[in-house]
Scaffold this motif. Structure first.
Motif, PDB file in Angstrom:
ATOM      1  N   PHE A 436      -1.482   4.100 -38.377  1.00  0.00           N
ATOM      2  CA  PHE A 436      -0.754   3.493 -37.264  1.00  0.00           C
ATOM      3  C   PHE A 436       0.727   3.313 -37.625  1.00  0.00           C
ATOM      4  N   ARG A 437       1.573   3.431 -36.613  1.00  0.00           N
ATOM      5  CA  ARG A 437       2.996   3.149 -36.832  1.00  0.00           C
ATOM      6  C   ARG A 437       3.179   1.690 -37.238  1.00  0.00           C
ATOM      7  N   ASP A 438       2.488   0.803 -36.529  1.00  0.00           N
ATOM      8  CA  ASP A 438       2.532  -0.635 -36.809  1.00  0.00           C
ATOM      9  C   ASP A 438       1.107  -1.163 -36.657  1.00  0.00           C
ATOM     10  N   ILE A 447      -6.721  -4.732 -27.277  1.00  0.00           N
ATOM     11  CA  ILE A 447      -7.380  -5.313 -26.117  1.00  0.00           C
ATOM     12  C   ILE A 447      -7.474  -4.301 -24.985  1.00  0.00           C
ATOM     13  N   ASP A 448      -6.507  -3.381 -24.893  1.00  0.00           N
ATOM     14  CA  ASP A 448      -6.559  -2.350 -23.852  1.00  0.00           C
ATOM     15  C   ASP A 448      -7.790  -1.467 -24.022  1.00  0.00           C
ATOM     16  N   VAL A 449      -8.192  -1.210 -25.256  1.00  0.00           N
ATOM     17  CA  VAL A 449      -9.394  -0.425 -25.520  1.00  0.00           C
ATOM     18  C   VAL A 449     -10.643  -1.276 -25.322  1.00  0.00           C
ATOM     19  N   MET A 450     -10.597  -2.527 -25.717  1.00  0.00           N
ATOM     20  CA  MET A 450     -11.741  -3.409 -25.530  1.00  0.00           C
ATOM     21  C   MET A 450     -12.092  -3.547 -24.048  1.00  0.00           C
ATOM     22  N   LEU A 462      -4.593   5.810 -28.955  1.00  0.00           N
ATOM     23  CA  LEU A 462      -4.316   6.413 -30.255  1.00  0.00           C
ATOM     24  C   LEU A 462      -3.003   7.192 -30.230  1.00  0.00           C
ATOM     25  N   GLU A 463      -2.728   7.875 -29.138  1.00  0.00           N
ATOM     26  CA  GLU A 463      -1.470   8.625 -29.040  1.00  0.00           C
ATOM     27  C   GLU A 463      -0.266   7.695 -29.125  1.00  0.00           C
ATOM     28  N   ARG A 464      -0.385   6.488 -28.578  1.00  0.00           N
ATOM     29  CA  ARG A 464       0.738   5.542 -28.603  1.00  0.00           C
ATOM     30  C   ARG A 464       0.977   4.977 -30.001  1.00  0.00           C
ATOM     31  N   HIS A 465      -0.077   4.855 -30.794  1.00  0.00           N
ATOM     32  CA  HIS A 465       0.037   4.101 -32.047  1.00  0.00           C
ATOM     33  C   HIS A 465      -0.087   4.941 -33.311  1.00  0.00           C
ATOM     34  N   GLN A 466      -0.564   6.152 -33.234  1.00  0.00           N
ATOM     35  CA  GLN A 466      -0.801   6.933 -34.443  1.00  0.00           C
ATOM     36  C   GLN A 466       0.513   7.386 -35.087  1.00  0.00           C
ATOM     37  N   VAL A 476     -11.935   8.114 -36.383  1.00  0.00           N
ATOM     38  CA  VAL A 476     -13.051   7.211 -36.672  1.00  0.00           C
ATOM     39  C   VAL A 476     -12.585   6.071 -37.567  1.00  0.00           C
ATOM     40  N   ASP A 477     -11.824   6.383 -38.610  1.00  0.00           N
ATOM     41  CA  ASP A 477     -11.331   5.335 -39.508  1.00  0.00           C
ATOM     42  C   ASP A 477     -10.392   4.375 -38.784  1.00  0.00           C
ATOM     43  N   ALA A 478      -9.530   4.920 -37.916  1.00  0.00           N
ATOM     44  CA  ALA A 478      -8.608   4.062 -37.167  1.00  0.00           C
ATOM     45  C   ALA A 478      -9.380   3.072 -36.302  1.00  0.00           C
ATOM     46  N   LEU A 479     -10.409   3.551 -35.599  1.00  0.00           N
ATOM     47  CA  LEU A 479     -11.200   2.671 -34.735  1.00  0.00           C
ATOM     48  C   LEU A 479     -12.058   1.710 -35.551  1.00  0.00           C
ATOM     49  N   ARG A 480     -12.540   2.170 -36.702  1.00  0.00           N
ATOM     50  CA  ARG A 480     -13.284   1.250 -37.582  1.00  0.00           C
ATOM     51  C   ARG A 480     -12.395   0.105 -38.054  1.00  0.00           C
ATOM     52  N   LEU A 481     -11.167   0.405 -38.398  1.00  0.00           N
ATOM     53  CA  LEU A 481     -10.247  -0.646 -38.854  1.00  0.00           C
ATOM     54  C   LEU A 481      -9.996  -1.667 -37.750  1.00  0.00           C
TER      55      LEU A 481
END
Length: 922
Positions: A436-438, A447-450, A462-466, A476-481
């Motif tokens: 992630f960038r931040d 929360i937008d994904v939740m 993911l496109e906004r934050h990767q 998968v690792d990003a979502l697990r985190l």
């Protein structure tokens, strides 16, 4: 011709309260006596962390779970609150959320959105209407996301809880929240700093949380005298401004982002006195403590006159231009804790309060018209439900205890979860910075994904934050985190500490969240923290002998409930023996793709072999499995799972297993499964609860059918004997009475199920149920058929809905059908009464009540106009009433039948029946 059809018009009271011009002016300006009743509606998150669903909770019987039960007892009744007359008939249906100030926990709102969309929409509609009524200020306020005790949270978690709560609120109510409810009203100055930084204008607290207050300084009086109110003596009829202490502001603002610091310095945009022009602040309402306690624990809500009288005792007689009588309590008080008290609120809001000249308002509207002119300072750390600061959530303070049980587990539990949170932070930062960038901004916006886990929305997030385009494994690792952090917040849900024992469901639930966070940390970073975590839990003593400490609670109730993809595959495999799954099937929060499936039966044995691709909708982790599920007959199952190897090995496995099945030897089949899959296997008890219960019922059905046939035979052979006992007024032998009740209950349920499914043969099926009711009455039998009750309730609603939608006129043919349809509904209700089922006709009542004012009353008015025109009376202006009509005549008997149906449904239609019965000369 006016058609009788179901419409979406608002449900209105039969006789709306008279609103004078003075009252309208009061609503616009919030002067005089204003009343705000605040309901804090909340349920703890109960979802299985692995399934994203609430499993059946036996303690909530007859409902599926406690959310469903409390929805039925509280949330829905408040959305359709009845106003009753002296005959017990409905004269009005009120959406209490239009008048209540309320917050509804985001986790509860998510449940309502999924499982009771009608109530969910009524809540959203109520907020929109309150915005229209109160100059853009809606009744709803936000809540910190999952009800954590904010003073005990670290700085970053405070921000995330508020940001998630605000974002969830905005996505539902389509506006920004002006106020926020703090869990247990737990507050300290650090929490206020974050609230101000996030743009929250006001909060609601208990009077005991104030330390001192004074009028705001001004040019004429730059240093007013402080009044000590630490004993709860603060005047709750006005809002107060709470300025953030400079030393705490400096300490916290250094840790804030530039944007947050800017928000702090602007002080919410209100005008301040010269002495405090640059000091940030938040406004606070203190609810009336004694009245709020009486609402929760005394009989204040027994009727609306009593409630108004109690509120009236708080009115100040000093002729101030405006004052707010504000009370707050758990929203579940209205219907769940205190049965039917939503009716008291409905009448008070629409009749009792307006009659006294009081304005029903909310905090935001009142504040917009009456800005704070007093200042308050708070005690350092306080809540509304503990007199020891926040010790109820971290120490053995005595609050919430009882029965001689200690609370010594609270501190070790808090320390253990704090330890885990702090260990997860560097894991998240180190692994997250590669993805992630931040990372922390990604968490705040997760929360937008939740709220929406659709693939397109997750991709967009993911496109906004990767940091770069992530491959499938990195996604998968990003979502697990992010899930690790979500569960690290959920594990601090306040309910885990609220009661007297760590092994209660609330304590176990937060430990399950912690276990999921531990598991995800291990999956992503390979860090093993569980052993140390359990060692720390060993310091938390349990009151229950079989557990002794929190460590054993964790081992027995948490570890055993963990679920992997392999368990999901086993669930699917065993279920496939009884259900024909399509190629793609959703299994809780997993997508199951059936790539191959073959099933064979040999006598009482059944074998299913397949290839299954499972993908988590939450983390996107995926795995391809081979399964073999073997049903030996009865309750015996043997299921094996292994990762898919190759097409060749899978083909050979299938051939070998089905070849062994032909030998008709269960022992040989199981030995071959062990040889091919290994020793690990799954049985019926490994299924998830819902499916296990369904299969248990299926397996029991054959035995139950035989028993029903046996009881029916005994009943038929001894019917004359039983009647002889009754003729001589002798008690019937228990064995014969039970046989009769089982036999009649079985017949009744069979007929009711057929009635719900077959509309063509409904007349004879209904006659069968009526005959059964007659038999049961003759034998003085009470049939235990709860499913029949639910079926009859649904069928009554269905028949009423069809009647209202199908009626396109009241000419002679349709009048005949209308009479028959109404008679069917009346018979359904009558047979429910004869079977003593105590039918709940609330939904049918609501459907009829809606059509009463949108369709049936216009029919009455059209007919009355015709009568007036023929007799020279003053006619009804149909154009002003926006009622369509044609030159066809209206059938008075049919209109009367529609109104008499309302009487059957306990709706007050007397005035319209009287109008139709009135002689033209009168």
């Amino acid at each position: 011709m006016v058609s009788i059809s179901k419409t979406k018009s608002a449900v209105l009271p039969l006789s709306a309260p008279t609103v004078t011009a003075a009252t309208e002016s009061t609503v616009a300006t919030a002067t005089g006596v204003c009343v705000t009743v605040h309901g804090h509606f909340y349920q703890p998150p109960r979802e299985n962390p692995y399934l994203d669903a609430i499993e059946r909770q036996g303690s909530a019987h007859p409902f599926h779970d406690w959310n469903e039960r409390i929805d039925n007892e509280c949330y829905r009744p408040n959305a359709f609150a009845r106003i009753m007359n002296d005959r017990g008939e409905v004269t009005g249906i009120v959406n209490n959320y239009e008048y209540l100030s309320f917050n509804i926990g985001p986790t509860l709102m998510s449940w309502l959105e999924r499982y009771d969309a009608e109530v969910y929409q009524r809540i959203l509609e109520a907020d929109r209407k309150s915005c229209q009524r109160l100059n853009g200020h809606g009744n709803a306020i936000a809540q910190v996301y999952n009800h954590i005790i904010m003073p005990l949270a670290n700085e970053r978690d405070k921000h995330t809880q508020i940001r998630w709560g605000v974002a969830d609120f905005r996505s539902r109510f389509d506006r920004n929240p002006e106020g926020m409810w703090l869990a247990e009203t737990a507050v300290d100055y650090a929490t206020l700093e974050v609230l101000v930084a996030e743009g929250i204008r006001f909060i609601v607290l208990a009077p005991s949380q104030a330390e001192r207050c004074r009028p705001l300084p001004n040019d004429d009086n730059p240093d007013p005298e402080w009044h000590e109110v630490g004993g709860g003596q603060i005047d709750p009829t006005r809002p107060y401004r709470c300025y953030l202490k400079p030393e705490l502001r400096l300490q916290v603002s250094n840790q804030l982002s530039p944007l947050s610091s800017h928000n702090l310095s602007r002080g919410n945009g209100h005008k301040s006195s010269p002495a405090t022009a640059n000091t940030p602040y938040i406004d606070i309402f203190f609810y009336d403590g004694p009245i709020s306690r009486d609402m929760g624990f005394n009989d204040v809500l027994s009727n609306s006159n009593h409630l108004a009288g109690r509120l009236g005792q708080a009115v100040r007689g000093d002729h101030r231009p405006a004052q707010l009588i504000s009370v707050a309590t758990d929203g579940e008080t209205f219907g769940h804790h205190k049965n039917s008290t939503e009716k008291c609120l409905a009448y008070a809001f629409t009749e009792e309060f307006p009659r006294r000249g009081w304005t029903v308002t909310n905090y935001a509207h009142y504040l917009s018209q009456n800005p704070s002119n007093w200042e308050a300072e708070l005690k350092p750390v306080t809540v509304w439900s503990c007199s020891h600061g926040v010790d109820r959530w971290q120490d053995d303070c005595g609050c919430g205890g009882g029965g001689g049980w200690h609370l010594l587990w609270r501190r070790p539990l808090r320390d253990t979860l704090n330890w885990l949170r702090d260990r997860l932070i560097p894991i998240y930062e180190q692994a997250g910075s590669k993805l992630f960038r931040d990372p922390w901004k990604a968490r705040d916006e997760y929360i937008d994904v939740m709220r929406d886990r659709s693939p397109a929305n997750v991709d967009s997030f993911l496109e906004r934050h990767q940091v770069r385009e992530l491959d499938a494994a990195e996604q998968v690792d990003a979502l697990r985190l992010l899930e690790m952090q979500r569960h690290a917040l959920l594990m601090f849900t306040s309910c885990g500490w609220f009661f007297e024992e760590i092994s209660r469901p609330e304590g176990v639930q937060i430990l399950r969240y912690a276990a999921r966070a531990l598991e995800l940390a291990e999956d992503v970073a390979g860090v093993h923290l569980e052993k140390d975590f359990i060692a720390l839990l060993d310091q938390a003593p349990s009151n229950v002998e079989c557990f002794k400490t929190g460590a054993e609670v964790y081992r027995q109730l948490v570890t055993t409930a963990k679920i992997s993809l392999r368990e999901v595959a086993a669930h699917y495999a065993i279920s496939s023996l009884f259900a024909k799954y399509p190629r793609e099937q959703r299994v809780y929060c997993y997508q199951a793709e059936q790539q191959d499936f073959q099933i064979q039966r040999m006598g009482s044995m059944t074998l299913a072999v397949g290839k299954l691709q499972l993908t988590s909708e939450i983390t996107r982790e995926t795995e391809l499995f081979v399964f073999a599920a073997f049903h030996l007959g009865g309750w015996d199952f043997h299921c094996c799972i292994q990762p898919f190897g190759s097409s060749r090995s899978y083909t050979m496995l299938k051939e070998r297993l089905f070849g062994v099945l032909q030998e008709a030897s269960a022992a040989h089949a199981i030995l071959e499964m062990v040889r091919l899959f290994g020793d690990q296997s799954f049985s019926l008890r490994d299924l998830f609860a819902e499916e296990r219960h369904r299969i248990v019922r299926l397996l029991s059905q054959e035995n139950l059918t035989r028993l029903d046939q046996l009881y029916t035979q005994v009943y038929r052979e001894n019917y004359g004997v039983m009647m002889a006992f009754h003729r001589d007024d002798l008690p019937v032998p228990m064995e014969l009475q039970v046989a009769a009740e089982v036999a009649l209950g079985h017949r009744c349920l069979t007929a009711a199920k057929a009635l719900e499914q077959e509309t063509e043969n409904s007349e004879s099926l209904l006659a069968d149920i009526e005959a059964i009711a007659t038999e049961a009455g003759n034998l003085r039998s009470q049939l235990n058929v709860p499913e029949v009750k639910q079926i009859l309730e649904r069928v009554v609603w269905r028949e009423l809905d069809a009647l209202l939608q199908a009626g396109s006129g009241l000419d002679e043919p349709s009048s005949v059908k209308l009479e028959a349809d109404i008679r069917t509904i009346e018979r359904l209700i009558a047979v429910g009464d004869r079977l003593r089922l105590n039918l709940c006709l609330d939904r049918s009542q609501e459907l009829y009540f809606n059509s009463l004012y949108s369709q049936i009353v216009p029919l009455c008015l059209c007919w009355l106009q015709r009568r007036a025109a023929s007799t020279g009376e003053n006619s009804v202006n149909l154009v002003a009433l926006d009622i369509a009509r044609s030159d066809d005549g209206w059938d008075l008997p049919s209109i009367r039948q529609l109104l008499e149906l309302g009487q059957t449904l306990a709706v007050d239609v007397e005035c319209w029946l009287n109008q139709l019965s009135r002689s033209p000369s009168n």
